[in-house]
Write an enzyme that holds these catalytic residues in place. Structure first.
Site, PDB file in Angstrom:
ATOM      1  N   ARG A   1       0.828  -1.220   0.000  1.00 54.41           N
ATOM      2  CA  ARG A   1       0.000   0.000   0.000  1.00 54.41           C
ATOM      3  C   ARG A   1       0.863   1.272   0.000  1.00 54.41           C
ATOM      4  O   ARG A   1       0.528   2.262   0.651  1.00 54.41           O
ATOM      5  CB  ARG A   1      -0.966   0.005   1.199  1.00 54.41           C
ATOM      6  CG  ARG A   1      -2.098  -0.992   1.053  1.00 54.41           C
ATOM      7  CD  ARG A   1      -3.044  -0.928   2.235  1.00 54.41           C
ATOM      8  NE  ARG A   1      -2.377  -1.349   3.459  1.00 54.41           N
ATOM      9  CZ  ARG A   1      -2.809  -1.064   4.681  1.00 54.41           C
ATOM     10  NH1 ARG A   1      -3.895  -0.356   4.849  1.00 54.41           N
ATOM     11  NH2 ARG A   1      -2.144  -1.501   5.735  1.00 54.41           N
TER      12      ARG A   1
ATOM     13  N   LYS B   1      -1.039   4.436  -1.040  1.00 56.45           N
ATOM     14  CA  LYS B   1      -1.921   4.935   0.028  1.00 56.45           C
ATOM     15  C   LYS B   1      -1.124   5.821   0.997  1.00 56.45           C
ATOM     16  O   LYS B   1      -1.508   6.952   1.285  1.00 56.45           O
ATOM     17  CB  LYS B   1      -2.520   3.748   0.780  1.00 56.45           C
ATOM     18  CG  LYS B   1      -3.256   4.130   2.051  1.00 56.45           C
ATOM     19  CD  LYS B   1      -3.499   2.914   2.927  1.00 56.45           C
ATOM     20  CE  LYS B   1      -4.144   3.315   4.230  1.00 56.45           C
ATOM     21  NZ  LYS B   1      -5.500   3.854   4.078  1.00 56.45           N
TER      22      LYS B   1
ATOM     23  N   ILE C   1     -27.493   2.485  15.854  1.00 58.43           N
ATOM     24  CA  ILE C   1     -27.329   1.401  14.883  1.00 58.43           C
ATOM     25  C   ILE C   1     -26.311   0.359  15.334  1.00 58.43           C
ATOM     26  O   ILE C   1     -26.202  -0.709  14.747  1.00 58.43           O
ATOM     27  CB  ILE C   1     -26.982   1.995  13.496  1.00 58.43           C
ATOM     28  CG1 ILE C   1     -28.035   3.027  13.089  1.00 58.43           C
ATOM     29  CG2 ILE C   1     -26.879   0.937  12.429  1.00 58.43           C
ATOM     30  CD1 ILE C   1     -29.464   2.512  13.068  1.00 58.43           C
TER      31      ILE C   1
ATOM     32  N   GLU D   1     -26.006  -4.029  -2.746  1.00 60.24           N
ATOM     33  CA  GLU D   1     -24.889  -3.998  -3.682  1.00 60.24           C
ATOM     34  C   GLU D   1     -24.589  -5.349  -4.306  1.00 60.24           C
ATOM     35  O   GLU D   1     -23.835  -5.422  -5.268  1.00 60.24           O
ATOM     36  CB  GLU D   1     -23.641  -3.398  -3.025  1.00 60.24           C
ATOM     37  CG  GLU D   1     -23.007  -4.279  -1.982  1.00 60.24           C
ATOM     38  CD  GLU D   1     -21.816  -3.575  -1.322  1.00 60.24           C
ATOM     39  OE1 GLU D   1     -22.003  -2.454  -0.828  1.00 60.24           O
ATOM     40  OE2 GLU D   1     -20.730  -4.151  -1.331  1.00 60.24           O
TER      41      GLU D   1
ATOM     42  N   HIS E   1     -30.662  -3.605   9.497  1.00 63.81           N
ATOM     43  CA  HIS E   1     -30.208  -2.262   9.153  1.00 63.81           C
ATOM     44  C   HIS E   1     -29.577  -2.266   7.772  1.00 63.81           C
ATOM     45  O   HIS E   1     -28.846  -3.176   7.424  1.00 63.81           O
ATOM     46  CB  HIS E   1     -29.199  -1.763  10.194  1.00 63.81           C
ATOM     47  CG  HIS E   1     -28.414  -0.586   9.720  1.00 63.81           C
ATOM     48  ND1 HIS E   1     -28.986   0.654   9.559  1.00 63.81           N
ATOM     49  CD2 HIS E   1     -27.130  -0.462   9.303  1.00 63.81           C
ATOM     50  CE1 HIS E   1     -28.064   1.491   9.081  1.00 63.81           C
ATOM     51  NE2 HIS E   1     -26.936   0.836   8.912  1.00 63.81           N
TER      52      HIS E   1
ATOM     53  N   CYS F   1     -27.604   0.565   5.043  1.00 62.65           N
ATOM     54  CA  CYS F   1     -27.101   1.943   4.976  1.00 62.65           C
ATOM     55  C   CYS F   1     -27.388   2.607   3.654  1.00 62.65           C
ATOM     56  O   CYS F   1     -26.490   3.165   3.045  1.00 62.65           O
ATOM     57  CB  CYS F   1     -25.610   2.029   5.145  1.00 62.65           C
ATOM     58  SG  CYS F   1     -24.832   0.744   5.989  1.00 62.65           S
TER      59      CYS F   1
ATOM     60  N   HIS G   1     -22.210  10.645   8.596  1.00 69.61           N
ATOM     61  CA  HIS G   1     -21.025  10.896   7.771  1.00 69.61           C
ATOM     62  C   HIS G   1     -20.516  12.315   7.945  1.00 69.61           C
ATOM     63  O   HIS G   1     -19.441  12.653   7.471  1.00 69.61           O
ATOM     64  CB  HIS G   1     -21.338  10.634   6.299  1.00 69.61           C
ATOM     65  CG  HIS G   1     -21.739   9.213   6.053  1.00 69.61           C
ATOM     66  ND1 HIS G   1     -23.051   8.827   5.953  1.00 69.61           N
ATOM     67  CD2 HIS G   1     -20.999   8.094   5.954  1.00 69.61           C
ATOM     68  CE1 HIS G   1     -23.092   7.518   5.778  1.00 69.61           C
ATOM     69  NE2 HIS G   1     -21.868   7.050   5.772  1.00 69.61           N
TER      70      HIS G   1
ATOM     71  N   CYS H   1     -26.596   5.409  10.579  1.00 70.73           N
ATOM     72  CA  CYS H   1     -25.691   4.257  10.579  1.00 70.73           C
ATOM     73  C   CYS H   1     -24.925   4.269  11.904  1.00 70.73           C
ATOM     74  O   CYS H   1     -25.230   5.068  12.795  1.00 70.73           O
ATOM     75  CB  CYS H   1     -24.752   4.340   9.367  1.00 70.73           C
ATOM     76  SG  CYS H   1     -23.850   2.803   9.032  1.00 70.73           S
TER      77      CYS H   1
HETATM   78  N1  GLN Z   1     -23.851  -2.214  13.309  1.00 75.37           N
HETATM   79  C1  GLN Z   1     -22.885  -1.591  12.440  1.00 75.37           C
HETATM   80  C2  GLN Z   1     -22.387  -0.315  13.085  1.00 75.37           C
HETATM   81  O1  GLN Z   1     -23.119   0.291  13.793  1.00 75.37           O
HETATM   82  C3  GLN Z   1     -23.516  -1.261  11.108  1.00 75.37           C
HETATM   83  C4  GLN Z   1     -22.525  -0.658  10.161  1.00 75.37           C
HETATM   84  C5  GLN Z   1     -23.039  -0.546   8.755  1.00 75.37           C
HETATM   85  O2  GLN Z   1     -24.211  -0.658   8.504  1.00 75.37           O
HETATM   86  N2  GLN Z   1     -22.179  -0.297   7.813  1.00 75.37           N
HETATM   87  O3  GLN Z   1     -21.281   0.111  12.857  1.00 75.37           O
HETATM   88 ZN    ZN Z   2     -25.184   1.392   8.052  1.00 72.12          ZN
END
Ligand code: GLN
Ligand code: ZN
Length: 763
Positions: A16, A19, A440, A614, A650, A652, A703, A735
């Protein structure tokens, strides 16, 4: 006979290096000159590793993204970065990463801040490109300097260069119109820039140019098919010979179109489209080169070379000089060098091939085709032995797991009672208020947590010390959540390095590399675990942690698991059985974990399926088949519990329109999704469908470092309530919070809890 070539090589470096070089430069710890020198060094090294090939890719190296590169080559810079008067490479990073107007960068004052370009996945890979931006006024002005410089370097190194570039139709197809204008209308303006680029490449000594049109493996509307016809009619006949590269799938109905285009050669992904080889050979005019991608450029397994030769030899006899061979696609999607691996289990290692090993395989195939199999007898028999050993290994085959998958019935994936009945029982048990609040799963992964983990891995901290440190973090998370007044708590995932790796490390059938990094975007890499064998769970993976967390609070503690589809989609998976079978094996293993959590008294269990969407195949015609086994796998995992146990899932993202039926079929009691940035409009899918279960639309964009206000959250939830009945709504972030700081998380969640209280007062 059998010209060998490669479509692209990983640029991040075996260790890497790119990077780290990029990050040093971005932090101001090195100069632009040093970064550019590193780029030249990596290119030289990559070309040297490919010197046995007849044609070596040039132009595949990128400081960030090959799509952003071509945008710069074509002079298609977003208006917001035009007029920048620093180095073009700095401007390129401005588009790639965005820049704050108050940032430390030397042009912040004169050139201002800019938003980063949008990023999205390159076809069905985990590589993300910067989306080209178009408007009705977009014009193109060629700047071929990047290619000219790299071709000069290649010449100086004595490399037989084949420039590679993203083709014009794919370029338009993957881009985004910012003003809703028709991007295809730009084609007539785009083609002269491409024609000029091809002419320049020929002038610089390129005999062949590889022009990538992976759109050809997707379902194309008639205007896009027409665009391909007119594009190649315009570009053919120039001084450079064109190798039209397709990959990641089958051509299907586009095969006749491909054969019709006036290019000098066509590359077919003969791993995914092996059954189309004969048709391509039969239909392609007799003066064309046929390039076959015979080595899988997307996985890390050794190729069965003898097996490939069995079908390839007759094709080679038929095609003679017209046959080229290559990996199926760019090797960007695999790690660089298996030889770097010092700790990988020796048996598993003997079954693997990374980029360099794949090129060795290609050379063996070429020699066998040119000089007969005897010329490479030692290599071929070693390969046969490895393939057979893998096939027969008890590490790969576990009869008990195979039998369990065979015995799966639909009943295994069904809850005992329908949602309405369960919901009433759960309400009685959990006694949650209206608009219940939760998070989450993860809380900030602090420097302390990371230090403890690396000390533990380095043997400087013993297991007891590590566990104590993680328990202290869990206790802190629980304390903070109680103080905030959240309703359903989480343990915070302190003990998890990564939501997939954590489970892979504890399941039998998984291996882990040290350097198996693959570029995800820019300087970001992922190291997917290697799913090599039948999957089983030797012992409980999460129960102790969750039980401990539950022991600290009277509120419900959510058990937290990653679902089978996400684990599968974020791993390197087996090529010796269908993905659906591996997924069912994962489902059965995680089902055991769900049942163990339930037995331990955990009444809310969340099973994350962040990567479900995805995994959708590129062709819509194949979606249903994927969704069928993916959803079935989730159901097997989740639905063995009692009515009283509340299952959450869940995801995202927030595009559910086209898969809403499947989402409903998962039958989770609660689904939490990402919606805060889309202003709740994306809940329309749930509204229109009359989605029957509970939903937590994310109201806090994790984010961003911004702290959402109470008023903003109330407003978002009111919008949500216009679409989903209020009694079925939850209040939660988008998330997990692992990338945030506690100082941001606490005020944000405090506002979220206050918003829920306000909503309850109003309801
Ligand atoms: N449970 C995971 C977290 O809270 C979910 C992460 C995700 O959906 N990418 O980090
Ligand atoms: Zn998520």
């Amino acid at each position: 006979m059998a010209t060998t070539h490669n479509l692209g090589f990983p640029r991040i470096g075996a260790k890497r290096e790119l990077k780290f070089g990029l990050e040093r430069y971005w932090k101001g710890e090195s100069s632009l000159g040093e970064l550019k020198a590193l780029g030249a060094q990596l290119r030289a090294r990559n070309w040297a590793s490919q010197q046995n090939l007849d044609l070596v890719p040039v132009g595949d190296f990128s400081f960030y993204d090959q799509v952003l590169d071509i945008s710069f080559t074509l002079g298609n810079l977003p208006a917001r970065v035009q007029g920048f008067h620093g180095d073009p490479l700095d401007n390129y990073f401005r588009v790639a990463r965005g820049r704050s107007a108050r940032g430390a960068d030397e042009h912040a004052a004169c050139c201002g801040g800019v938003a980063a370009g949008e990023m999205t996945k390159w076809f069905d890979t985990n590589y993300h490109y910067i989306v080209p931006e178009f408007t009705a006024d977009t014009t193109f002005t060629l700047d071929a300097s990047r290619y000219v410089e790299q071709l000069a370097e290649a010449r100086a190194q004595g490399v037989k260069a084949k420039p590679v570039l993203v083709g014009p139709v794919t370029y338009l197809w993957i881009g985004k119109s910012k003003d809703d204008s028709d991007k295809l209308a730009l084609l007539p303006r785009l083609l002269p820039a491409y024609a000029q680029l091809l002419a320049t490449l020929a002038e610089q000594g390129a005999e062949w140019v590889q022009i990538d049109e992976p759109v050809l493996i997707t379902e194309l509307a008639p205007e896009w098919r027409e665009a391909l016809r007119s594009a190649y009619a315009a570009l053919a006949g120039g001084p450079a010979k064109l190798l039209l590269a397709t990959y990641f799938g089958q051509l299907q109905e586009n095969l006749p179109l491909v054969c019709e285009l006036p290019v000098q050669g066509v590359h077919l992904d003969a791993v995914n489209a092996r059954e189309e080889v004969d048709a391509l050979v039969a239909q392609l005019p007799a003066d064309r080169v046929v390039s076959l991608g015979v080595i899988n450029g997307r996985n890390i397994w050794k190729t069965d070379l003898n097996g490939v030769l069995d079908w390839l030899e007759p094709v080679a006899r038929q095609l003679g000089e017209r046959l080229w061979i290559a990996p199926s696609c760019s090797l960007l999607h695999v790690p660089v060098d298996l030889a770097s691996e010092q700790k990988l289990d020796a048996e598993v290692k003997s079954w693997l091939a990374f980029a360099l090993q794949k090129l060795d395989e290609l050379n063996v195939l070429a020699q066998a085709l040119r000089n007969g199999r005897d010329a490479v007898q030692a290599e071929l028999s070693a390969n046969r032995a490895a393939i057979q050993a893998r096939c027969a290994s008890p590490r790969v085959n576990d009869p008990a797991v195979k039998a369990a998958v065979q015995a799966v019935t639909a009943a295994l994936g069904r809850r005992q009672q329908p949602y309405a009945v369960r919901a009433a029982k759960q309400a009685e048990l959990l006694k949650l208020p209206a608009f219940p609040t939760t998070t989450i799963g993860s809380f900030p992964q602090t420097a302390d947590i990371r230090r403890a983990r690396s000390q533990y891995k380095a043997g400087e901290l013993d297991e007891a010390g590590y566990r104590a440190a993680m328990r202290a973090e869990i206790a802190r998370s629980v304390r903070e959540q109680e103080a905030l007044g959240l309703d359903v708590l989480v343990h915070g995932e302190a003990e998890r390095n990564d939501m997939v790796e954590y489970f892979g490390e504890q399941l039998d059938g998984y291996a882990f590399s040290q350097f198996g990094w693959v570029q995800s975007y820019g300087s970001r890499c992922v190291k997917p675990p290697i799913l090599f064998g039948d999957i089983s769970r030797p012992k409980a993976m999460t129960v102790e942690w969750i039980e401990y967390a539950q022991s600290l609070t009277g509120k419900p503690m959510k058990g937290m698991l990653t679902g089978p589809v996400t684990i599968l989609n974020w791993s390197f998976v087996r090529d010796d059985q269908p993905r659906s079978v591996s997924c069912h094996q994962l489902a059965l293993a995680i089902r055991e974990e769900v049942l163990d959590l339930e037995r331990a008294g955990i009444s809310v269990i969340q099973i994350d399926e962040a990567a479900l969407r995805e995994g959708l195949p590129l062709r819509r015609a194949q979606w249903q088949e994927y969704l069928d086994w993916a959803i079935e796998s989730f159901r097997i995992t989740a639905n063995g519990v009692r009515d009283e146990t509340q299952i959450h899932t869940h995801m995202c993202y927030s595009e559910f329109n086209d898969i809403i039926q499947s989402i409903a079929d998962m039958d989770a009691d609660v689904i939490t999704i990402e919606t805060s940035r889309s202003d709740m409009e994306l809940l329309d899918a749930f509204d229109d469908f009359k989605y029957p279960n509970e939903i937590g639309p994310g109201v806090y964009d994790i984010h961003s470092p911004n702290i959402p206000t109470e008023a903003h959250i109330v407003q978002l939830m009111q919008k949500a309530a216009e679409r989903v009945p209020a009694q079925r709504l939850w209040v939660n972030p988008d998330c997990g919070l692992k990338t945030r700081q506690w100082e941001e998380v606490i005020p944000a969640l405090a506002n979220m809890v206050a918003a829920a209280r306000t909503l309850r007062g109003q309801a």
